[in-house]
Enzyme design. Structure first.
Site, PDB file in Angstrom:
ATOM      1  N   ASP A  19       0.765  -1.161   0.043  1.00  0.00           N
ATOM      2  CA  ASP A  19       0.002  -0.308   0.123  1.00  0.00           C
ATOM      3  C   ASP A  19       0.646   1.378  -0.538  1.00  0.00           C
ATOM      4  O   ASP A  19       0.936   2.132  -0.099  1.00  0.00           O
ATOM      5  CB  ASP A  19      -0.643   0.203   0.817  1.00  0.00           C
ATOM      6  CG  ASP A  19      -1.901  -1.094   1.591  1.00  0.00           C
ATOM      7  OD1 ASP A  19      -3.360  -1.017   1.050  1.00  0.00           O
ATOM      8  OD2 ASP A  19      -1.446  -1.825   1.288  1.00  0.00           O
ATOM      9  N   GLU A  35      -5.877   7.047  -0.055  1.00  0.00           N
ATOM     10  CA  GLU A  35      -6.400   6.465   1.141  1.00  0.00           C
ATOM     11  C   GLU A  35      -5.350   6.741   1.874  1.00  0.00           C
ATOM     12  O   GLU A  35      -5.338   7.368   3.616  1.00  0.00           O
ATOM     13  CB  GLU A  35      -6.753   4.993   0.933  1.00  0.00           C
ATOM     14  CG  GLU A  35      -7.546   4.062   2.058  1.00  0.00           C
ATOM     15  CD  GLU A  35      -7.389   2.889   2.223  1.00  0.00           C
ATOM     16  OE1 GLU A  35      -8.389   2.295   2.658  1.00  0.00           O
ATOM     17  OE2 GLU A  35      -7.423   2.242   0.874  1.00  0.00           O
ATOM     18  N   ILE A  51      -3.649  -0.229  -2.637  1.00  0.00           N
ATOM     19  CA  ILE A  51      -4.480  -1.075  -3.195  1.00  0.00           C
ATOM     20  C   ILE A  51      -5.647  -1.361  -2.529  1.00  0.00           C
ATOM     21  O   ILE A  51      -6.494  -0.612  -1.390  1.00  0.00           O
ATOM     22  CB  ILE A  51      -3.317  -2.167  -2.365  1.00  0.00           C
ATOM     23  CG1 ILE A  51      -2.046  -1.602  -2.648  1.00  0.00           C
ATOM     24  CG2 ILE A  51      -4.441  -3.834  -2.080  1.00  0.00           C
ATOM     25  CD1 ILE A  51      -1.098  -3.619  -2.315  1.00  0.00           C
ATOM     26  N   ASP A  52      -6.773  -1.073  -3.173  1.00  0.00           N
ATOM     27  CA  ASP A  52      -8.165  -1.182  -3.500  1.00  0.00           C
ATOM     28  C   ASP A  52      -8.195  -3.221  -2.967  1.00  0.00           C
ATOM     29  O   ASP A  52      -8.078  -3.727  -4.157  1.00  0.00           O
ATOM     30  CB  ASP A  52      -9.111  -0.924  -4.550  1.00  0.00           C
ATOM     31  CG  ASP A  52     -10.087  -0.499  -3.653  1.00  0.00           C
ATOM     32  OD1 ASP A  52     -10.645  -0.785  -3.255  1.00  0.00           O
ATOM     33  OD2 ASP A  52     -11.242  -0.885  -4.960  1.00  0.00           O
ATOM     34  N   ASP A  55     -12.847   4.957  -3.661  1.00  0.00           N
ATOM     35  CA  ASP A  55     -13.575   3.243  -3.603  1.00  0.00           C
ATOM     36  C   ASP A  55     -14.607   2.900  -5.091  1.00  0.00           C
ATOM     37  O   ASP A  55     -14.619   1.386  -5.307  1.00  0.00           O
ATOM     38  CB  ASP A  55     -14.021   2.776  -2.373  1.00  0.00           C
ATOM     39  CG  ASP A  55     -12.946   2.762  -1.546  1.00  0.00           C
ATOM     40  OD1 ASP A  55     -11.632   1.907  -1.336  1.00  0.00           O
ATOM     41  OD2 ASP A  55     -13.440   2.368  -0.227  1.00  0.00           O
TER      42      ASP A  55
END
Length: 319
Positions: A44, A67, A122-123, A265
């Site tokens: 991430d 994020e 990184i979703d 997202d």
């Protein structure tokens, strides 16, 4: 505007980040738990560092709303993790040290303005940790409208994964990640797929991310009898755009009534589905709001479809 420069930069940044993520994932990474108890990995941080540095270099005046925060890595107990992140990033950008890593990750602390980028490095971190689906998701938003979207999905489709990308008014495209430089882009057109194994809906693996019982009921009401395709991350948008599912449902979890979705997202996935001919809205039929805040405060739930069945889904929800 053609947004050609923006698209090229976004694709290159996400491809570099995807390579880093796969190197980290091959070592089965240990997760770091954030203050909100959600997991974050070295990938991430490395992914966000690479993408933020690349976008900031190309567009120095554009804020980035991402994020992750470098605060976790700055804690003394994560000193070794920071060193590891530096080593991973060095394989893609040799001109880096710990100070620069913190700076680059911190570029993601921007705010929503008339023009900005939003990033989820990184979703689907839980999927990443499980060696399952995840996505690197990057989008450019101008005047509240997503203009460029890129989803790198290293575990989806053929071996090596697929890259999805779109520019507003110019269509959606996909290419294999591993052979990106040597393949021709394939334009995606969503059709009214009624194949028994593709006429299905997709939803999150995590039950807390939606209302799975209600989602199944809605799907059945519009004639979908197949079991749901459960995947982590915005890969679900890719599945709808690519014709592997006709519907993605993310209805509010009854136990989390005050929860609102984060823009990172959904932004990249939204334009990819819409430019392929599909439709995206909240459960009331309203467009997703990427204009006002990093959270979609005025939207409840998310409905993503091939476009053909969208009104049926909204009607089923009303009833």
């Amino acid at each position: 505007m053609s947004f050609a420069k923006e698209q090229q930069a976004a694709i290159e940044a996400c491809l570099r980040a995807a390579k880093l993520c796969e190197r980290v994932r091959s070592a089965i990474p240990k997760a770091i738990e954030k203050q909100d108890q959600s997991p974050v990995t070295l990938a991430d941080f490395g992914s966000q560092a690479l993408i933020c540095q690349y976008i900031r270099s190309a567009f120095p005046d554009d804020p980035i709303v991402a994020e992750e925060s470098p605060k976790e890595l700055m804690k003394p107990e994560h000193a070794e993790n920071l060193k590891q992140v530096v080593q991973y990033v060095k394989e893609e950008n040799s001109d880096v040290d710990e100070k620069k890593i913190i700076e680059w990750i911190g570029y993601g602390d921007g705010h929503v303005t008339d023009r900005f980028w939003t990033l989820d490095p990184i979703d689907g971190t839980k999927g990443f940790i499980r060696q399952d689906q995840y996505a690197v998701a990057l989008a450019l938003i101008v005047g509240g409208d997503v203009k460029v979207g890129v989803l790198a999905c290293p575990a989806y489709g053929e071996e090596g994964g697929l890259l999805f990308y779109a520019v507003r008014g110019q269509g959606s495209y996909t290419q294999p990640i591993r052979s990106f430089e040597t393949t021709i882009p394939t334009r995606i057109y969503i059709t009214s797929n009624t194949d028994s194994d593709k006429f299905r809906f997709t939803e999150s693996v995590e039950g807390a991310h939606g209302d799975q019982s209600k989602q199944k009921m809605i799907a059945q009401r519009i004639g979908i009898s197949a079991e749901p395709l459960r995947m982590d991350s915005q890969v679900k948008y890719g599945a709808v755009a690519n014709g592997d599912a006709v519907l993605y449902l993310r209805l509010p979890n009854p136990g989390r009534g005050d929860y609102r979705e984060n823009i990172w997202d959904h932004a990249a996935g939204t334009i990819i589905v819409e430019e392929a001919g599909g439709k995206v809205s909240d459960m009331d039929g309203k467009a997703l709001n990427f204009r006002d805040n990093e959270k979609m405060l005025h939207n409840r739930g998310v409905i993503v479809s091939n476009g053909i069945i969208h009104e049926q889904v909204l009607e089923a929800l009303k009833n």
